[in-house]
Scaffold this motif. Structure first.
Motif, PDB file in Angstrom:
ATOM      1  N   ALA A   1       4.721 -12.923   2.260  1.00 39.92           N
ATOM      2  CA  ALA A   1       3.764 -12.018   2.897  1.00 39.92           C
ATOM      3  C   ALA A   1       4.393 -11.273   4.069  1.00 39.92           C
ATOM      4  CB  ALA A   1       2.545 -12.797   3.378  1.00 39.92           C
ATOM      5  N   PRO A   2       4.335  -9.935   4.059  1.00 32.62           N
ATOM      6  CA  PRO A   2       4.727  -9.171   5.238  1.00 32.62           C
ATOM      7  C   PRO A   2       3.686  -9.327   6.348  1.00 32.62           C
ATOM      8  CG  PRO A   2       3.867  -7.718   3.544  1.00 32.62           C
ATOM      9  CD  PRO A   2       3.922  -9.083   2.940  1.00 32.62           C
ATOM     10  N   LYS A   3       3.928  -8.661   7.435  1.00 33.59           N
ATOM     11  CA  LYS A   3       3.079  -8.828   8.615  1.00 33.59           C
ATOM     12  C   LYS A   3       1.655  -8.317   8.391  1.00 33.59           C
ATOM     13  CE  LYS A   3       3.196  -7.735  13.578  1.00 33.59           C
ATOM     14  NZ  LYS A   3       4.021  -7.154  14.649  1.00 33.59           N
ATOM     15  N   LYS A   4       1.523  -7.191   7.686  1.00 33.01           N
ATOM     16  CA  LYS A   4       0.227  -6.544   7.472  1.00 33.01           C
ATOM     17  C   LYS A   4      -0.003  -6.468   5.962  1.00 33.01           C
ATOM     18  CE  LYS A   4      -0.204  -2.815  10.115  1.00 33.01           C
ATOM     19  NZ  LYS A   4       0.192  -1.545  10.785  1.00 33.01           N
ATOM     20  N   THR A   5      -1.028  -7.170   5.485  1.00 29.52           N
ATOM     21  CA  THR A   5      -1.137  -7.472   4.065  1.00 29.52           C
ATOM     22  C   THR A   5      -2.576  -7.398   3.591  1.00 29.52           C
ATOM     23  OG1 THR A   5       0.593  -9.114   4.545  1.00 29.52           O
ATOM     24  CG2 THR A   5      -0.340  -9.141   2.337  1.00 29.52           C
ATOM     25  N   PHE A   6      -2.763  -7.126   2.293  1.00 29.17           N
ATOM     26  CA  PHE A   6      -4.096  -7.242   1.692  1.00 29.17           C
ATOM     27  C   PHE A   6      -3.969  -7.670   0.241  1.00 29.17           C
ATOM     28  CE2 PHE A   6      -2.922  -2.829   0.823  1.00 29.17           C
ATOM     29  CZ  PHE A   6      -3.343  -2.626  -0.486  1.00 29.17           C
ATOM     30  N   VAL A   7      -5.071  -8.223  -0.276  1.00 24.44           N
ATOM     31  CA  VAL A   7      -5.146  -8.620  -1.676  1.00 24.44           C
ATOM     32  C   VAL A   7      -6.545  -8.282  -2.190  1.00 24.44           C
ATOM     33  CG1 VAL A   7      -5.800 -11.001  -1.069  1.00 24.44           C
ATOM     34  CG2 VAL A   7      -4.847 -10.515  -3.331  1.00 24.44           C
TER      35      VAL A   7
END
Length: 421
Positions: free
Chosen positions: A47-53
């Protein structure tokens, strides 16, 4: 962001989000433009620092601070992407007396009469035999026509709609075999109709959002329950600090209006799955993730009720929040809202830090209290939760109404929450 800029963005968000699937897609689009990266549930998570799923019509997005410890708490803004309306039935094309009609089923608890004599659209997703998904929307397509008063002289003395007989929209005249609704949707999505194996299609009012009234302080639009909270959380997350001591998160679930008991609803495992994978990625032990949860918070944000000028007796006689005077702190003795004294203190701190007012809300003792995702999330995850939201008039109408100040105040308060208030 000033009020005009915020309301312009909110109106554009509503117009881009006629269904829960479109709302999740629009949140993802704005996050991607701001540098967030999408994760797929079926892939390994680095996971990078700023993420969504995204899971169906729900989306969870978060910011992990640099060098986050294994016990870093999470601060969640919980909302939902669905709204009441009419959902396309399996036999979607029907007809009566020469009219072409759409076969629909009631979704959630819409205020039925508000859907009459409006130009409605269909929107959602088409799923092909190979499992691929395609978003689709029709624009103005259908209308549920009222019976003229000349043919029902008692209509103004008490209109009662039969959900099966009186709510089928019309979309033309002719032979249903020659004007298939599903075929029209497939054509709009530029896919062969014979390849469509399933669909999730909902109705929405097509009249654009509008500011009106004295000094344009009032705002009317479809689906403010609960796009008002989804957008407020999105704006707050996009402006959240990236170096705090906690994980800031927006969790916008689907299916709240029908009980949330789905894989993408608040009763489902979506949030728990994401949290488990986040803390696993941080290298947290079970003990450390439990310590993180003990320090964590969820603000469950869902629209509530302003005092109604024509039905004041339906509200509590002493607690009467008014549109424009700030978002609501929602309280219920039977925990239909998750607010308790500790949660109320968090909300007061967040509002004071943001410099915005807030108002208490409690139901009249003679009126059953609705519920939100708040108690569900608290029960499923065990996280401390408080229920809030903007005050609306005409909730569950095809077109709801609020005061512009309240939606701006809500986002500012959530921003203070993400900042650590």
């Amino acid at each position: 962001m000033d009020t005009t800029e915020y309301m312009t963005g909110f109106a554009e968000f509503i117009q881009a989000s006629p269904s829960s699937y479109h709302a999740a897609h629009e949140v993802a689009r704005q996050l991607t433009s701001a540098g967030f990266s999408e994760l797929k549930e079926e892939d390994p998570w680095i996971a990078p620092k700023k993420t969504f799923v995204i899971r169906d019509g729900a989306i969870i997005a978060w910011i992990t601070p640099d060098n986050a410890p294994t016990t870093a708490p999470v601060r969640i803004l919980g909302a939902h992407t669905d709204s009441p309306g009419f959902k396309l039935k399996p036999q979607s094309t029907i007809g009566s007396h020469g009219w072409l009609q759409v076969g629909v089923e009631v979704y959630g608890g819409p205020l039925l009469n508000s859907w009459l004599d409006r130009e409605l659209e269909l929107s959602g997703r088409l799923v092909l035999k190979d499992g691929s998904q395609h978003l689709v929307r029709t624009g103005p397509f259908m209308r549920i026509p009222q019976l003229a008063i000349h043919l029902d002289r008692e209509a103004n003395n008490g209109l009662k709609l039969d959900k099966q007989r009186n709510t089928a929209p019309v979309y033309g005249v002719g032979d249903p075999r020659a004007a298939d609704v599903l075929g029209h949707l497939a054509q709009l999505a530029d896919i062969p109709s014979q390849d469509v194996a399933g669909y999730d299609i909902i109705s929405t009012d097509t009249q654009p959002p509008a500011r009106f009234g004295l000094d344009d302080t009032l705002f009317a639009a479809p689906r403010m329950d609960n796009l008002s909270s989804t957008y407020a959380g999105l704006v707050a997350l996009l402006n959240a600090p990236e170096d705090g001591g906690h994980i800031s998160m927006l969790a916008a679930f689907d299916h709240e209006e029908i009980g949330s008991e789905t894989r993408s609803g608040a009763c489902g495992p979506f949030l728990e799955d994401v949290l488990t994978r986040i803390y696993d990625g941080l290298g947290a032990t079970l003990e450390e993730s439990a310590r993180a949860m003990a320090q964590s918070w969820c603000i469950s944000s869902d629209a509530g009720h302003s005092i109604h000028p024509n039905y004041g007796e339906r509200h509590d006689p002493n607690v009467q929040p008014l549109a424009g005077n700030g978002p609501l702190l929602k309280i219920n003795a039977n925990q239909r809202y998750a607010t308790d004294g500790v949660g109320a203190a968090l909300w007061v701190r967040s509002c004071e830090a943001a410099g915005v007012p807030y108002q208490d809300f409690v139901s009249n003792n003679n009126s059953p209290c609705g519920s939100t995702i708040g108690p569900l999330t608290a029960t499923r995850i065990g996280i401390r939760t408080v229920d809030v939201g903007i005050p609306l008039i005409s909730m569950h109408s095809a077109r709801e109404m609020c005061h512009v100040n309240d939606v701006v105040y809500l986002s500012r308060a959530i921003g203070a929450f993400f900042a650590g208030a």
